[in-house]
Structures are given as structure tokens and as C-alpha cells.
Enzyme design. Structure first.
Site, PDB file in Angstrom:
ATOM      1  CG  PHE A  11      -1.651   1.170   1.594  1.00 42.50           C
ATOM      2  CD1 PHE A  11      -2.347   1.907   0.645  1.00 42.50           C
ATOM      3  CD2 PHE A  11      -1.675   1.603   2.924  1.00 42.50           C
ATOM      4  CE1 PHE A  11      -3.039   3.067   1.006  1.00 42.50           C
ATOM      5  CE2 PHE A  11      -2.365   2.746   3.287  1.00 42.50           C
ATOM      6  CZ  PHE A  11      -3.039   3.491   2.333  1.00 42.50           C
ATOM      7  CG  ASP A  31       6.646  -6.448  -1.921  1.00 39.94           C
ATOM      8  OD1 ASP A  31       6.150  -7.526  -1.536  1.00 39.94           O
ATOM      9  OD2 ASP A  31       6.215  -5.339  -1.558  1.00 39.94           O
ATOM     10  CG  LEU A  33       4.948 -10.105  -4.974  1.00 36.65           C
ATOM     11  CD1 LEU A  33       4.757 -10.831  -6.304  1.00 36.65           C
ATOM     12  CD2 LEU A  33       4.427  -8.671  -5.078  1.00 36.65           C
ATOM     13  CB  THR A  35       0.264  -7.732   2.814  1.00 34.71           C
ATOM     14  OG1 THR A  35       1.544  -7.190   3.147  1.00 34.71           O
ATOM     15  CG2 THR A  35      -0.267  -8.557   3.968  1.00 34.71           C
ATOM     16  N   GLY A  36       1.522  -7.593  -0.386  1.00 36.41           N
ATOM     17  CA  GLY A  36       1.604  -6.729  -1.568  1.00 36.41           C
ATOM     18  C   GLY A  36       1.155  -7.460  -2.829  1.00 36.41           C
ATOM     19  CB  SER A 112       4.206   1.521  14.054  1.00 31.52           C
ATOM     20  OG  SER A 112       2.872   1.434  14.465  1.00 31.52           O
ATOM     21  CE1 TYR A 135       3.922  -3.755  12.464  1.00 28.97           C
ATOM     22  CE2 TYR A 135       3.098  -2.297  14.181  1.00 28.97           C
ATOM     23  CZ  TYR A 135       3.473  -2.508  12.869  1.00 28.97           C
ATOM     24  OH  TYR A 135       3.400  -1.474  11.966  1.00 28.97           O
ATOM     25  CB  ILE A 195     -17.915  -0.810  16.519  1.00 29.19           C
ATOM     26  CG1 ILE A 195     -18.118  -0.254  15.100  1.00 29.19           C
ATOM     27  CG2 ILE A 195     -17.135   0.176  17.371  1.00 29.19           C
ATOM     28  CD1 ILE A 195     -18.931   1.032  15.052  1.00 29.19           C
ATOM     29  NE  ARG A 203      -7.123   2.882  16.189  1.00 27.08           N
ATOM     30  CZ  ARG A 203      -7.389   2.674  17.486  1.00 27.08           C
ATOM     31  NH1 ARG A 203      -7.463   3.671  18.337  1.00 27.08           N
ATOM     32  NH2 ARG A 203      -7.569   1.452  17.946  1.00 27.08           N
TER      33      ARG A 203
HETATM   34  N1  LIG Z   1      -0.629   1.348   7.061  1.00 32.24           N
HETATM   35  C1  LIG Z   1      -0.460   1.821   8.300  1.00 32.24           C
HETATM   36  O1  LIG Z   1      -1.381   2.426   8.901  1.00 32.24           O
HETATM   37  C2  LIG Z   1       0.856   1.657   8.998  1.00 32.24           C
HETATM   38  C3  LIG Z   1       1.001   2.189  10.296  1.00 32.24           C
HETATM   39  C4  LIG Z   1       2.213   2.035  10.944  1.00 32.24           C
HETATM   40  C5  LIG Z   1       3.258   1.387  10.308  1.00 32.24           C
HETATM   41  N2  LIG Z   1       3.097   0.863   9.069  1.00 32.24           N
HETATM   42  C6  LIG Z   1       4.218   0.169   8.427  1.00 32.24           C
HETATM   43  O2  LIG Z   1       4.459   0.723   7.149  1.00 32.24           O
HETATM   44  C7  LIG Z   1       4.968  -0.282   6.257  1.00 32.24           C
HETATM   45  C8  LIG Z   1       4.109  -0.336   5.017  1.00 32.24           C
HETATM   46  O3  LIG Z   1       2.792  -0.664   5.419  1.00 32.24           O
HETATM   47  P1  LIG Z   1       1.617  -0.880   4.404  1.00 32.24           P
HETATM   48  O4  LIG Z   1       0.404  -0.353   5.071  1.00 32.24           O
HETATM   49  O5  LIG Z   1       2.001  -0.395   3.074  1.00 32.24           O
HETATM   50  O6  LIG Z   1       1.506  -2.464   4.420  1.00 32.24           O
HETATM   51  P2  LIG Z   1       1.579  -3.498   3.222  1.00 32.24           P
HETATM   52  O7  LIG Z   1       1.361  -4.823   3.861  1.00 32.24           O
HETATM   53  O8  LIG Z   1       0.683  -3.089   2.124  1.00 32.24           O
HETATM   54  O9  LIG Z   1       3.073  -3.347   2.727  1.00 32.24           O
HETATM   55  C9  LIG Z   1       4.150  -4.133   3.144  1.00 32.24           C
HETATM   56  C10 LIG Z   1       4.811  -4.665   1.890  1.00 32.24           C
HETATM   57  O10 LIG Z   1       6.017  -5.319   2.265  1.00 32.24           O
HETATM   58  C11 LIG Z   1       6.061  -6.593   1.658  1.00 32.24           C
HETATM   59  N3  LIG Z   1       6.893  -7.412   2.539  1.00 32.24           N
HETATM   60  C12 LIG Z   1       6.553  -8.027   3.694  1.00 32.24           C
HETATM   61  N4  LIG Z   1       7.617  -8.617   4.235  1.00 32.24           N
HETATM   62  C13 LIG Z   1       8.653  -8.374   3.396  1.00 32.24           C
HETATM   63  C14 LIG Z   1      10.027  -8.721   3.411  1.00 32.24           C
HETATM   64  N5  LIG Z   1      10.539  -9.436   4.404  1.00 32.24           N
HETATM   65  N6  LIG Z   1      10.812  -8.300   2.389  1.00 32.24           N
HETATM   66  C15 LIG Z   1      10.285  -7.578   1.356  1.00 32.24           C
HETATM   67  N7  LIG Z   1       8.989  -7.230   1.294  1.00 32.24           N
HETATM   68  C16 LIG Z   1       8.199  -7.617   2.306  1.00 32.24           C
HETATM   69  C17 LIG Z   1       4.630  -7.027   1.520  1.00 32.24           C
HETATM   70  O11 LIG Z   1       4.435  -8.004   0.521  1.00 32.24           O
HETATM   71  C18 LIG Z   1       3.956  -5.702   1.177  1.00 32.24           C
HETATM   72  O12 LIG Z   1       3.995  -5.466  -0.209  1.00 32.24           O
HETATM   73  C19 LIG Z   1       4.931  -1.593   7.029  1.00 32.24           C
HETATM   74  O13 LIG Z   1       6.220  -1.821   7.511  1.00 32.24           O
HETATM   75  C20 LIG Z   1       3.947  -1.304   8.148  1.00 32.24           C
HETATM   76  O14 LIG Z   1       4.164  -2.097   9.278  1.00 32.24           O
HETATM   77  C21 LIG Z   1       1.916   0.989   8.388  1.00 32.24           C
END
Ligand SMILES: NC(=O)c1ccc[n+]([C@@H]2O[C@H](COP(=O)([O-])OP(=O)(O)OC[C@H]3O[C@@H](n4cnc5c(N)ncnc54)[C@H](O)[C@@H]3O)[C@@H](O)[C@H]2O)c1
Length: 308
Positions: A11, A31, A33, A35-36, A112, A135, A195, A203
Site C-alpha cells: 500500500f 518485495d 508479495l 500482503t503486496g 509505527s 510487532y 465495532i 484514531r
Molecule cells: N498502514 C499503516 O497504517 C501503517 C502504520 C504504521 C506502520 N506501518 C508500516 O508501514 C509499512 C508499510 O505498510 P503498508 O500499510 O504499506 O503495508 P503493506 O502490507 O501493504 O506493505 C508491506 C509490503 O512489504 C512486503 N513485505 C513483507 N515482508 C517483506 C520482506 N521481508 N521483504 C520484502 N517485502 C516484504 C509485503 O508483501 C507488502 O507489499 C509496514 O512496515 C507497516 O508495518 C503501516
């Protein structure tokens, strides 16, 4: 300029990669792939290099100017299920930091707001984290190691503590997507939203475009440190539901149940002073506008995620 985006099929990472390409950067995405999805970077797929590898593969890459590290398992329940993800996150992060030191490039990485769990708002960077889940331990360890790499080897970095990021292109995250996406999906499918408690938990909703701005500002800045990426405003779940209903133009069924989760985060609300004054970042997008953009995107999907 050249950049690597780990997690660039996710994302946040795919939005960062898209902005970088639009600004003329040469971008490589690493990546696994999980959750991507490649579909997330379809608008730039002919302009980037994609490698289906984990983040530690970065050691094999040629020098770039900046690394954006989003590629770790991205959600608390994943770590509850498998706590060995903590050391995997740290091991891969050591490779990422080693690469940045060796190639003298800036590192911008995802941290985070979960680090503030247990503290009353507003949440400020000087608060000493009281870690309550695996986490968050991974995130806090990464921040401490970055500080150590800075002291020992001069690593230049920004750790960005994201606050509840929402927006378009979260469908591959499924049940790990932000509540805004999940509520919009439920609304589009005419399903009930569950909820926890009375819906008064709050939030600090931060739009994806503001998060991308923060990443680009951090990459171009000479500053090193930890920064909140939030808006400094927070809304209750009930208020967020109301806003989404206004945007989609209909009522969504709500069901309140007792909260089954331990260490549930009640209020997340960023103190934005340090980010504004030292990084020069302020979130600009109003929740109403961001929700509308997300809705306009999701309503056009062929398949709305139906994960419940
Ligand atoms: N979205 C939020 O609200 C939020 C809040 C706090 C922190 N974060 C952090 O921001 C980052 C991005 O979050 P996001 O919301 O885009 O989530 P996401 O799950 O969409 O993105 C994470 C991406 O990393 C890839 N991935 C997972 N493990 C991997 C690895 N070991 N090597 C390479 N790729 C890997 C996944 O396939 C995915 O494409 C994450 O680290 C998440 O923990 C997100």
C-alpha cells in the site's frame, strides 16, 4: 537520482514508488508479495525494476541515493501468530542499514504509532515506549538499532512513525487494511460493521498522500531522527463511520460487541510539533476529502474485498 523501495508492491510502498517515478527517480522495488501485489504498481510497471526477494537482498544491489524501507510484515496479528517475525524484521533491517552505510545513502523507514500504546495523548516522540506486543518490539528495536548505527557508523536516517494510514489501493492487505477501507468495502457490499466497545476509541487518520509527502521530505532532508507522521487530530470510530456514511450517501449497519483484544489501543493522536519544526512536514488532507478519494477508487473496483 536512484532509489530502492522495499515493500514497494504494498500500500504505502507502491504510492512512494509512483511519486518517485513521477519525480524522475530510477526505482527498484524489492518485495516478497506477501500482503503486496504487482497490481499496486501497475501504473509504473514499465518504468521500475521489480525483484521478488526479501529486503535483505538489498546487499546485492548497486548504489542508490536513497532507500525507503517499507518491506516488513506489516501488522500486529501476524506477529501474534508467529513471533519469529521479530528477528526476521531485525535481521533484514541490519542488511538494509549495512547497505546504506556502505553506499552512504539516506534511509527512510516505516515505524509505527503503536509505540505509544499505553500513553495518554498527544503522542510525542520523546515518550519512552512501553512495548506490549511483538510487532511494536520489532519497530522499537529497529529505531534503537538505527540510532546505534548512526552513532557507530554515521547512518543517516529518518524513522517515520505512521499514524493510521488510509487511502486507495489497500485491497491486497485484505483484513489488515485500515478501518476506513474496510468500512467502505462493507458499505459497498451492504454488510454490517462490527465495532469493539461503544465506538469512542479514537484514531489519527493520516492520508496516504500526506504519508508519501513525509517520505519524500525526509529523503531530501539532512536531518536524522524519529518523527511522527500524523495529522494532530483524532476522530472516534463513531465519527469516522458518520463521515464515511456521508461520503457514500447511505447508512451502514453497525454492531457493537465487547472488545476481545488485550492491549487494545484506545486513542492514537500525534503531537506534530517536532515533524513540523524539524522536518518541515505537516499533513494537509482533511479526513472528508481523503475518504472521498478512497471511496471514488474502491467503488470502481471489479471486485470489492469481501473478507468477512
Ligand atoms: N498502514 C499503516 O497504517 C501503517 C502504520 C504504521 C506502520 N506501518 C508500516 O508501514 C509499512 C508499510 O505498510 P503498508 O500499510 O504499506 O503495508 P503493506 O502490507 O501493504 O506493505 C508491506 C509490503 O512489504 C512486503 N513485505 C513483507 N515482508 C517483506 C520482506 N521481508 N521483504 C520484502 N517485502 C516484504 C509485503 O508483501 C507488502 O507489499 C509496514 O512496515 C507497516 O508495518 C503501516
Amino acid at each position: 537520482m536512484k532509489a530502492i523501495v522495499t515493500g514497494g508492491a504494498g500500500f504505502i510502498g507502491s504510492h512512494i514508488a509512483e511519486r518517485l517515478v513521477n519525480e524522475g527517480y530510477e526505482v527498484s522495488i524489492l518485495d516478497i508479495l506477501n500482503t503486496g501485489d504487482k497490481n499496486n504498481f501497475r501504473s509504473i510497471s514499465d518504468k521500475i525494476k521489480f525483484l521478488n526477494v526479501n529486503s535483505s537482498y538489498i546487499s546485492e544491489m548497486e548504489k542508490v541515493d536513497v532507500v525507503f524501507h517499507e518491506g516488513i510484515y506489516s501488522s500486529t496479528p501476524m506477529y501474534r501468530k508467529d513471533n519469529s517475525l521479530v528477528w526476521k524484521a531485525i535481521q533484514e533491517f541490519m542488511a538494509v542499514m549495512g547497505y546504506c552505510v556502505k553506499n552512504d545513502c539516506k534511509l527512510v523507514f516505516a515505524s509505527s504509532s503503536s509505540i505509544y500504546n499505553g500513553y495518554p495523548p498527544p503522542h510525542t516522540e520523546s515518550m519512552q515506549p512501553k512495548v506490549k506486543d511483538f510487532y511494536t518490539e520489532a519497530r522499537y528495536s529497529m529505531e534503537r538499532l538505527a540510532e546505534l548505527f548512526n552513532q557507530m557508523y554515521g547512518l543517516r536516517y529518518c524513522a517515520l512513525r505512521y499514524f493510521s494510514v488510509y487511502g486507495d489501493r489497500e485491497e491486497s492487505k485484505k483484513e489488515f487494511a485500515n478501518m476506513v477501507s474496510q468500512i467502505i468495502w462493507k458499505g459497498l457490499l451492504d454488510k454490517e460493521v462490527v465495532i469493539y466497545g461503544d465506538g469512542s476509541q479514537k484514531r489519527d487518520l493520516t492520508n496516504i498522500n500526506d504519508v508519501v509527502d513525509a517520505n519524500l521530505i525526509a529523503a531530501k532532508s539532512n536531518i536524522t531522527g524519529v518523527f511522527n507522521v500524523g495529522t494532530g487530530k483524532s476522530y472516534s470510530f463513531n465519527e469516522i463511520m458518520d463521515k464515511i456514511e456521508t461520503v457514500i450517501g447511505k447508512k451502514i449497519k453497525r454492531k457493537n460487541i465487547d472488545n476481545p483484544l488485550k492491549n487494545y489501543v484506545d486513542i492514537v493522536h500525534a503531537d506534530t510539533t517536532k515533524s513540523k519544526e524539524q522536518l518541515g512536514f505537516s499533513a494537509k488532507i482533511k479526513a472528508e476529502d481523503g475518504i472521498k478519494n478512497a471511496f471514488d477508487y474502491y467503488k470502481k473496483l471489479d471486485t470489492i474485498p469481501d473478507i468477512f
